[in-house]
Design a protein around this motif. Structure first.
Motif, PDB file in Angstrom:
ATOM      1  N   HIS A   1      63.745  38.686  21.386  1.00 52.29           N
ATOM      2  CA  HIS A   1      64.471  38.607  22.818  1.00 52.29           C
ATOM      3  C   HIS A   1      65.159  39.910  23.155  1.00 52.29           C
ATOM      4  CE1 HIS A   1      63.954  34.051  22.600  1.00 52.29           C
ATOM      5  NE2 HIS A   1      63.467  34.241  23.713  1.00 52.29           N
TER       6      HIS A   1
ATOM      7  N   CYS B   1      67.642  38.060  19.216  1.00 50.42           N
ATOM      8  CA  CYS B   1      66.901  38.067  17.954  1.00 50.42           C
ATOM      9  C   CYS B   1      65.916  39.589  18.465  1.00 50.42           C
ATOM     10  CB  CYS B   1      66.103  37.029  17.694  1.00 50.42           C
ATOM     11  SG  CYS B   1      64.773  36.493  19.087  1.00 50.42           S
TER      12      CYS B   1
ATOM     13  N   CYS C   1      70.857  33.721  18.414  1.00 47.59           N
ATOM     14  CA  CYS C   1      70.224  34.651  19.489  1.00 47.59           C
ATOM     15  C   CYS C   1      70.736  33.548  20.814  1.00 47.59           C
ATOM     16  CB  CYS C   1      68.778  34.708  19.249  1.00 47.59           C
ATOM     17  SG  CYS C   1      68.019  35.131  21.062  1.00 47.59           S
TER      18      CYS C   1
ATOM     19  N   TYR D   1      68.965  33.155  23.356  1.00 47.57           N
ATOM     20  CA  TYR D   1      68.007  32.630  24.000  1.00 47.57           C
ATOM     21  C   TYR D   1      67.216  31.591  23.115  1.00 47.57           C
ATOM     22  CZ  TYR D   1      68.885  36.341  27.278  1.00 47.57           C
ATOM     23  OH  TYR D   1      69.492  37.308  28.299  1.00 47.57           O
ATOM     24  N   CYS D   2      67.427  31.764  21.709  1.00 42.02           N
ATOM     25  CA  CYS D   2      66.692  30.868  21.046  1.00 42.02           C
ATOM     26  C   CYS D   2      67.461  30.511  19.765  1.00 42.02           C
ATOM     27  CB  CYS D   2      65.246  31.291  20.620  1.00 42.02           C
ATOM     28  SG  CYS D   2      65.390  32.758  19.647  1.00 42.02           S
TER      29      CYS D   2
END
Ligand code: ZN
Length: 54
Positions: free
Chosen positions: A27, A24, A3, A5-6
């Motif tokens: 997100h 993910c 992902c 963002y994470c």
């Protein structure tokens, strides 16, 4: 793919400005909400359809 963002594994891929990024589930939903009224959502949905099972 991870992902964007994470640290979780990406469930979706989306192309933005020619760069493919992973998203993910969580997100992806956030992005969908952000883009809900923009043209980008349609492009994102097309990407998901291409990736999904027939
Ligand atoms: Zn994420």
């Amino acid at each position: 793919m991870q992902c964007h963002y994470c640290d979780r594994e990406a469930a979706y891929e989306a192309e933005s400005d020619g760069v493919t990024v992973g998203l993910c589930d969580e997100h992806f939903q956030e992005r969908v909400e952000e883009l809900a009224e923009s043209d980008e959502l349609a492009a994102l949905r097309e990407q998901v359809d291409v990736e999904g099972p027939e």
